[in-house]
Design an enzyme around this catalytic site. Structure first.
Site, PDB file in Angstrom:
ATOM      1  N   CYS A 126       0.799  -1.236   0.000  1.00  0.00           N
ATOM      2  CA  CYS A 126       0.000   0.000   0.000  1.00  0.00           C
ATOM      3  C   CYS A 126       0.825   1.276   0.000  1.00  0.00           C
ATOM      4  O   CYS A 126       0.266   2.370  -0.113  1.00  0.00           O
ATOM      5  CB  CYS A 126      -0.945  -0.010   1.194  1.00  0.00           C
ATOM      6  SG  CYS A 126      -1.919  -1.528   1.285  1.00  0.00           S
ATOM      7  N   HIS A 157      -2.512   7.990   6.451  1.00  0.00           N
ATOM      8  CA  HIS A 157      -2.780   6.720   5.777  1.00  0.00           C
ATOM      9  C   HIS A 157      -4.202   6.270   6.102  1.00  0.00           C
ATOM     10  O   HIS A 157      -4.967   5.927   5.203  1.00  0.00           O
ATOM     11  CB  HIS A 157      -1.760   5.672   6.190  1.00  0.00           C
ATOM     12  CG  HIS A 157      -1.879   4.381   5.455  1.00  0.00           C
ATOM     13  ND1 HIS A 157      -1.816   4.297   4.085  1.00  0.00           N
ATOM     14  CD2 HIS A 157      -2.074   3.105   5.898  1.00  0.00           C
ATOM     15  CE1 HIS A 157      -1.960   3.034   3.703  1.00  0.00           C
ATOM     16  NE2 HIS A 157      -2.118   2.299   4.779  1.00  0.00           N
ATOM     17  N   HIS A 189      -9.629   2.237   0.144  1.00  0.00           N
ATOM     18  CA  HIS A 189      -8.181   2.017   0.050  1.00  0.00           C
ATOM     19  C   HIS A 189      -7.861   1.555  -1.368  1.00  0.00           C
ATOM     20  O   HIS A 189      -8.178   0.432  -1.757  1.00  0.00           O
ATOM     21  CB  HIS A 189      -7.748   0.977   1.070  1.00  0.00           C
ATOM     22  CG  HIS A 189      -6.266   0.907   1.271  1.00  0.00           C
ATOM     23  ND1 HIS A 189      -5.358   1.417   0.361  1.00  0.00           N
ATOM     24  CD2 HIS A 189      -5.524   0.388   2.288  1.00  0.00           C
ATOM     25  CE1 HIS A 189      -4.146   1.209   0.803  1.00  0.00           C
ATOM     26  NE2 HIS A 189      -4.212   0.588   1.977  1.00  0.00           N
TER      27      HIS A 189
END
Length: 396
Positions: free
Chosen positions: A160, A291, A325
Site C-alpha cells: 500500500c 494513511h 483504500h
C-alpha cells in the site's frame, strides 16, 4: 535543489479527472458503493470505492494504438497518465526524452483478471490475449511502449506504499541529476483476488469505513490511478507550479506481514526522515493526509507515531473515507489531494467520525475547512510488511 509539481492526473471513485475529484472532496461526497462491476460473491455485501464505469467503457475513453490484452488496471493508468502529462504541458519530445523518467506502481496489476489468470496458469484454455498482462509491471510496459518513453522506467510493488515510493524514487532521480523530470504514481483496480485476500484477514468493513473513529471496524477496498509530474527547477522555469516536493522518508519495521508494530517504530522513523530530508521541523507541518485505513491496528499505530513525533499533532484527516483504500494507487492519489490542499488552502475531512480513539486527545478534521493557510503537508502511506513512507510537500 527545488523540485516542482507541474502536472496532476487522476481517476478515482470520486470522478474521471482532477476537476471532478476536487469537486467531490469539497462537497464531502464519498464514492463508496455496492459494487456494480466487480465479479465477486461479496460485491453486494461490502462497500467499495469503485470507478463508476465498466471496463469496456473505460477502454473506449483511451486513445491507444492497440487495446488487445488491456486490463482494467491498464485502462485506469492510461486515463490518469494522459491527464497528468497534458496538465503539465509536456511535449511529445519531452515525454520521449532520456531526461524523463516514468516510475509507476501497482499491487494488483493484471490480477484483476483473476479467473482468466487461473485458467491460463492451469492450461485450461488456449492462451488468452491477457497472458502478458498479469504482472504488476504490465501497465508500465504498455504506457512506455505507447508513449515511446526512452528514459528510466520502473514499477514498484511495496503493497500500500507502492506509489508513494514511486514518487520518492522520482525525487531521488531528479536530485541525483539522472533526469530532469519524472512522471510518478500508480494504478490498481478492484479484483476478486484482493477482495478475497482482505476478507480472509477479516479487515473489510460491512459499512462505509470510519478512519480514526473509536468504532472503526475495517476498510473499504477501492480502485483508481494517479500520476504526478515532477520537474527540476531549470526544466520548468516558465510553467505553472502547484507545489514543491520537499522530501521523503521510508522505513520498514518488519514487525508482521500484515500489521505494524504497536510502538509505531516504522511510522515514527519515516516521518522523522521526511522532515529531516525536507529541512523542516515538526512544528512546520500544517496538515497531515494520514494513511488512515479504518482498521484497528493502522489507525491506533498511526496516532502513536504522530504522538511520538509531534508535541502538538497538526490537523489531520484520511481521504480514504472518500475513496476507500486504492492500494497501489493510494500514495499518489492522496499525494494529489495533499497538493490540492496546499494549492487551495483547504482540508478535506475524515468522513463519518463520531468519537475519538481512546488514549489520544485528538480527532481528525471532521468538516471541510477553507479558512486556513496550508504551507506544508505530510502525506503518509504504509504497506504490508511495515513498509512506511512519508512525503513532504510545500507551497511554491
Amino acid at each position: 535543489m527545488n523540485i516542482f509539481v507541474t502536472g496532476l492526473g487522476c481517476i478515482s471513485p470520486l470522478g474521471f479527472n482532477l476537476k471532478e475529484n476536487l469537486a467531490q472532496l469539497r462537497a464531502e461526497q464519498d464514492g463508496l458503493v455496492r459494487s456494480e462491476y466487480l465479479e465477486s460473491r461479496y460485491k453486494s455485501e461490502k462497500f467499495y470505492g469503485e470507478v463508476k464505469m465498466d471496463t469496456s467503457s473505460l477502454l473506449d475513453r483511451i486513445n491507444v494504438s492497440c487495446k488487445k490484452g488491456l486490463t482494467r488496471t491498464d485502462a485506469l493508468a492510461f486515463v490518469a497518465f494522459d491527464e497528468a502529462i497534458n496538465h503539465a504541458g509536456l511535449t511529445k519530445t519531452e515525454v520521449e526524452s532520456h531526461d524523463t523518467a516514468f516510475i509507476s506502481a501497482s499491487t494488483v496489476g493484471g490480477m484483476c483478471l483473476t479467473d482468466e489468470l487461473y485458467r491460463d496458469a492451469n492450461l485450461n484454455t488456449e492462451t488468452s490475449e491477457y497472458s502478458g498482462s498479469y504482472n504488476c509491471a504490465a501497465h508500465t510496459l504498455r504506457i512506455t511502449k505507447e508513449y515511446k518513453i526512452k528514459g528510466i522506467t520502473n514499477t514498484i510493488n511495496t503493497a500500500c506504499s507502492s506509489s508513494a515510493n514511486a514518487i520518492m524514487l522520482g525525487l531521488k532521480l531528479i536530485r541525483s541529476g539522472r533526469v530532469k523530470r519524472a512522471i510518478v504514481g500508480g494504478a490498481d483496480s478492484l479484483a476478486k483476488y484482493t477482495v478475497n485476500g482482505f476478507n480472509a484477514l477479516q479487515i473489510l468493513s460491512d459499512k462505509k469505513c470510519t478512519p480514526f473513529d473509536s468504532e472503526r471496524d475495517g476498510l473499504n477496498l477501492g480502485e483508481g490511478a494517479a500520476y504526478i509530474v515532477l520537474e527540476a527547477e531549470e526544466a520548468c522555469l516558465s510553467k505553472e507550479k502547484y507545489a514543491r516536493l520537499l522530501g521523503a522518508g521510508n522505513t520498514n519495521d518488519a514487525f508482521h506481514t500484515s500489521s505494524m508494530s504497536d510502538t509505531a517504530d516504522g511510522v515514527t522513523a519515516c516521518i522523522r526522515q521526511a522532515l529531516q530530508d525536507g529541512g523542516m521541523a515538526e512544528n512546520d507541518i500544517d496538515y497531515i493526509n494520514a494513511h488512515g485505513t479504518g482498521t484497528q491496528n493502522n489507525d491506533q499505530v498511526e496516532l502513536t507515531g504522530f504522538s511520538n513525533v509531534f508535541k502538538s499533532i497538526p490537523p489531520f484527516s484520511s481521504t480514504k473515507s472518500y475513496t476507500g483504500h486504492t492500494l497501489g494507487a493510494a500514495g499518489s492519489l492522496e499525494a494529489i489531494y495533499s497538493i490540492l490542499s496546499i494549492k487551495h488552502n483547504e482540508i478535506y475531512p475524515s468522513l463519518r467520525v463520531s468519537n475519538a480513539i481512546a488514549g489520544f486527545d485528538v480527532s481528525p478534521v471532521a468538516g471541510y475547512t477553507n479558512d486556513i493557510t496550508i504551507n506544508t503537508v505530510l502525506s503518509n502511506s504504509y504497506g504490508f510488511g511495515g513498509n512506511c513512507t512519508s512525503l513532504l510537500f510545500g507551497k511554491v
